[in-house]
Scaffold this active site. Structure first.
Site, PDB file in Angstrom:
ATOM      1  N   GLU A  10      -4.300   8.141  -3.121  1.00  0.00           N
ATOM      2  CA  GLU A  10      -4.822   6.924  -2.507  1.00  0.00           C
ATOM      3  C   GLU A  10      -5.169   5.882  -3.568  1.00  0.00           C
ATOM      4  OE1 GLU A  10      -4.532   6.857   0.652  1.00  0.00           O
ATOM      5  OE2 GLU A  10      -5.391   4.855   0.961  1.00  0.00           O
TER       6      GLU A  10
ATOM      7  N   HIS B 100       1.820   4.709  -2.782  1.00  0.00           N
ATOM      8  CA  HIS B 100       2.012   6.154  -2.584  1.00  0.00           C
ATOM      9  C   HIS B 100       3.419   6.578  -3.021  1.00  0.00           C
ATOM     10  CE1 HIS B 100      -1.699   7.011  -0.458  1.00  0.00           C
ATOM     11  NE2 HIS B 100      -1.475   6.078   0.445  1.00  0.00           N
TER      12      HIS B 100
ATOM     13  N   HIS C 251       0.833  -1.204   0.000  1.00  0.00           N
ATOM     14  CA  HIS C 251       0.000   0.000   0.000  1.00  0.00           C
ATOM     15  C   HIS C 251       0.874   1.263   0.000  1.00  0.00           C
ATOM     16  CE1 HIS C 251      -3.561   2.461   1.216  1.00  0.00           C
ATOM     17  NE2 HIS C 251      -2.614   3.197   1.744  1.00  0.00           N
ATOM     18  N   GLU C 252       1.792   1.331   0.940  1.00  0.00           N
ATOM     19  CA  GLU C 252       2.617   2.548   1.048  1.00  0.00           C
ATOM     20  C   GLU C 252       3.518   2.702  -0.165  1.00  0.00           C
ATOM     21  OE1 GLU C 252       1.656   4.646   3.070  1.00  0.00           O
ATOM     22  OE2 GLU C 252       0.492   3.353   4.420  1.00  0.00           O
TER      23      GLU C 252
END
Lengths: 494, 494
Positions: free
Chosen positions: A289, A263, A259-260
């Site tokens: 996001e 970003h 997820h990170e």
């Protein structure tokens, strides 16, 4: 050669941008490295830096430069850059310096108070800080709202032009769709189990570089640390992410890393030619996001990618207790009404966001008192998830956002899911045989497509325009609902 | 109630001080955490922050406030605070903003270039940066020197009032004393050996908290990381140190830890009542260094303290290969003409400093071209140490200072040794039976004495006044020479 007003503006904002990066580093450091007793002076540092940035953003010379520059003809990118600077200048001028400074100091201090209160499950320790922050954010919103909705004024900071009026029908459609889908699926999930072997923290982290390689996260321009609440921070050549480790469940850290990295890869891949200009940043928090959710879910939790991931996990950890890729895929997609947003499955995730949106909307509009927040949270949770919140740490204390004064941000998580599903639809239509890529961990074609249509674009386009340019049609909740229904029915057939 | 000029000054400087702390954090981060590709933007960040701080320090309101405040009567501490602010304001006003900003950007970028050049033993990669930095520092010195000595103008930044005229006789006395002592001692060192077992890095670091406890370094207000060049950074509740590990020789890291803790404990223990005021900082770099050297040498390398340290090492590492505390003491005090300053024994250490002082003095005064620096270094080293420098990394590339634009700092290391010996003399006279304290690792009485006479004082007194108040007489090289002679003759009897 005389400097034009446009050049003066750009040079001024470039230096302010560098200071904004420094403010980001202060936060990163506070969450990852800062010793406990540094909190008081860190709050003063954050306040002094926020005051400096605010003073620069409200510099009276900017007004004159903007007027002069706006009066000339410019190429479209320069017009967009001027519009972004105009917006920041006008917003900043509405905020008194004292308020900006106080907010920075209070939210810096409150982070530590929140983390302690969460760890000790002691909400009373945090409520006074939260009340103070909400008052300050309401004051900020009043300065910005021009008599309109307070919450909209804050929303606009993260997703330009977004209002509750726009959001409500989208969220209502989503809520109806999710509720119906869950009613259908949940009964089929009975008896599902997950089986992992515990994996020591160091080994879990050791898989990070392999994941980074697959997803294109350049570790020479980033780093991975631990924090209570995983996050991504930085830009360009210095984009850092954090994760948290559950030794009992290696998937927690793996999916938080993925997820990170979504970003981080976005930040790392913004067109270097835009760097230092107002366009050299992300398009909106919703788009940000969308990249993390697309990495995490559409790629990371796909049946095909599980083939690669399972192989990598067994290579790194030895036997995982997961009987093949499909068992990993099922474990990573277990549908279960949990308490913690960041651990939520894709079906429940947006219900978390819808709930937080309504609660923070009420807090900011003055319809909910901070003293009633815990009860309101627990009631709503029981209604939406059918479970009783066992403790504040599993309830309204779970997220860092409010402690750092971030109100109006939560909706961008769901917007991100909506955008991600739109983008993924387009990717699936345009790139044939994706399953083979996913199963071999070869994400080059996907990264190339995202790079061209999203990452490199920076802030050239608004979120809506970016989605439209990339996919051929504007953002819409339908692709998300259809993606979720398809996946849920494959996982849990009737 | 109207704010007085004095209050306005103090509030203004408090916020500037917070920004100076942020600048310190940027450097710390760069040396410990920053990913490699962050270097370019870090240079921009450092420059933007330096420009901000400089703009604040030259704020025209300060001049008016200072004049108004100076015209009133104040308590002695406030008089001293005003004098320190006056000095900073006057110095800052002499420096053009462009120079301050350029220096910050160039030195930030040069740090990375230096580290690479050192690692690769490739001086040519670093020389252009160094030449540029020296030009900028000469320009800075010209702004500050008022027609006087350029090098003195830089010295004054680290040790107020220090000049080469004052320094030369002290350094000459020291050089004569050290040369005579070495001539006497070196022949007796033949055949000395050191014996350690290798200790893995993680185990070496694990002893850190025990050392910290003994020396009063509060880890809740600090942290320990690794860096190429050990250093201490920060103040108050956030004072961080770094060390470097040699797996073959645990003493490298232990003594570098103890040294940096000397700096850190000083910063942590400055009177909290002074925090945020111009007096809430260290007295001078020489005093700072006296604390690190006193911890490292007078305490850490004493025969009695070896009793405690040896026990702790064996408890943490298992057998060290050192046959008892006296073997540790001898190993930690081996006299040998090594190439690396930070590894130097106490007798050679000051010869390193005297050499660097002369070289940087010549570079700044324009008497030595950067292209001739390596040869000048190697010649001088051969003369003073009787050995041929085998590589630039063991020679003029070994220290970080010049790459970050720090010229005029090296002499404060030797001043620190001089001050430390003066303070230790006073401690030995005033605190009976110190050996028992040292042998049991109980440094409470020493820390209490240093706390009252040095640490808590902050910048209330100048360096000279502080030494005089603490010891009863002004700083003087004699105690250092006598301490060194006494120790050398005990270690290597005739």
């Amino acid at each position: 050669m005389a400097e034009t007003a446009f050049d003066a503006l750009m040079a001024h904002d470039r230096a302010t941008g560098a200071l904004r990066e420094v403010a980001g580093l202060l936060s990163w450091d506070q969450e990852t490295m800062m010793p406990k007793r540094g909190a008081t002076q860190r709050a003063e540092q954050a306040a002094a830096l926020a005051a400096t940035i605010h003073a620069r953003d409200t510099d009276p010379r900017l007004g004159a430069w903007l007027e002069a520059a706006e009066a000339s003809e410019h190429a479209p990118e320069s017009v967009r850059a001027l519009a972004l600077l105009r917006r920041r200048h006008d917003r900043s001028r509405r905020l008194p310096a004292r308020l900006v400074e106080t907010l920075a100091a209070k939210t810096s201090a409150a982070q530590v108070i929140w983390a302690d209160a969460r760890r000790l499950n002691a909400p009373a320790d945090f409520l006074p800080s939260l009340a103070e922050i909400i008052d300050l954010k309401r004051e900020e919103a009043q300065c910005l709202a021009n008599g309109g909705s307070l919450y909209d004024a804050l929303l606009d900071d993260f997703e330009q032009g977004l209002t509750m009026t726009k959001l409500k029908p989208i969220f209502a459609e989503l809520r109806a769709g999710l509720t119906a889908l869950l009613a259908q699926i949940l009964p089929r999930t009975e008896g599902q189990t997950a089986a992992f072997c515990p994996v020591p923290a160091a080994e879990q982290l050791a898989l990070g570089p392999r994941i980074a390689e697959a997803f294109g996260y350049d570790l020479a321009a980033g780093r991975v640390d631990l924090s209570v609440h995983p996050f991504c921070s930085g830009s360009g050549g210095d984009v850092r992410i954090t994760t948290r480790i559950d030794p009992e469940d290696p998937l927690t850290s793996l999916y938080s890393l993925i997820h990170e990295m979504g970003h981080a890869v976005y930040e790392q891949r913004i067109d270097p030619a835009l760097r230092g200009t107002p366009l050299g940043v992300y398009a909106s928090m919703g788009i940000h996001e969308s990249q993390s959710r697309l990495f995490e879910n559409q790629i990371g939790r796909s049946r095909s990618f599980a083939v690669w991931l399972h192989r990598e996990m067994e290579a790194a950890f030895g036997p995982t207790g997961l009987d093949g890729p499909d068992a990993l895929w099922r474990s990573a997609n277990r549908v279960t009404p949990g308490f913690i947003r960041t651990d939520a499955d894709e079906l429940h995730y947006n219900l978390h966001i819808l709930m937080r949106t309504d609660l923070e909307h009420a807090l900011i509009e003055g319809d909910l008192d901070v003293g009633d927040l815990e009860a309101a949270w627990n009631d709503r949770f029981a209604g939406d998830f059918g479970r009783t919140v066992p403790s504040p740490a599993d309830g309204f204390l779970q997220d860092v956002h409010w402690s750092v004064g971030i109100f109006g941000y939560f909706p961008t998580y769901t917007l991100g899911n909506i955008y991600a599903a739109c983008l993924w639809d387009a990717i699936e239509q345009r790139l044939p045989s994706l399953d083979a890529d996913l199963a071999s961990g070869n994400l080059a074609r996907i990264l190339d497509w995202l790079g061209r249509h999203v990452h490199r674009q920076g802030a050239r386009l608004t979120a809506e325009a970016l989605i439209e340019a990339a996919t051929g049609s504007g953002p819409d909740a339908a692709p998300l609902l259809s993606y979720l229904a398809g996946k849920a029915n494959t996982l849990y057939p009737a």
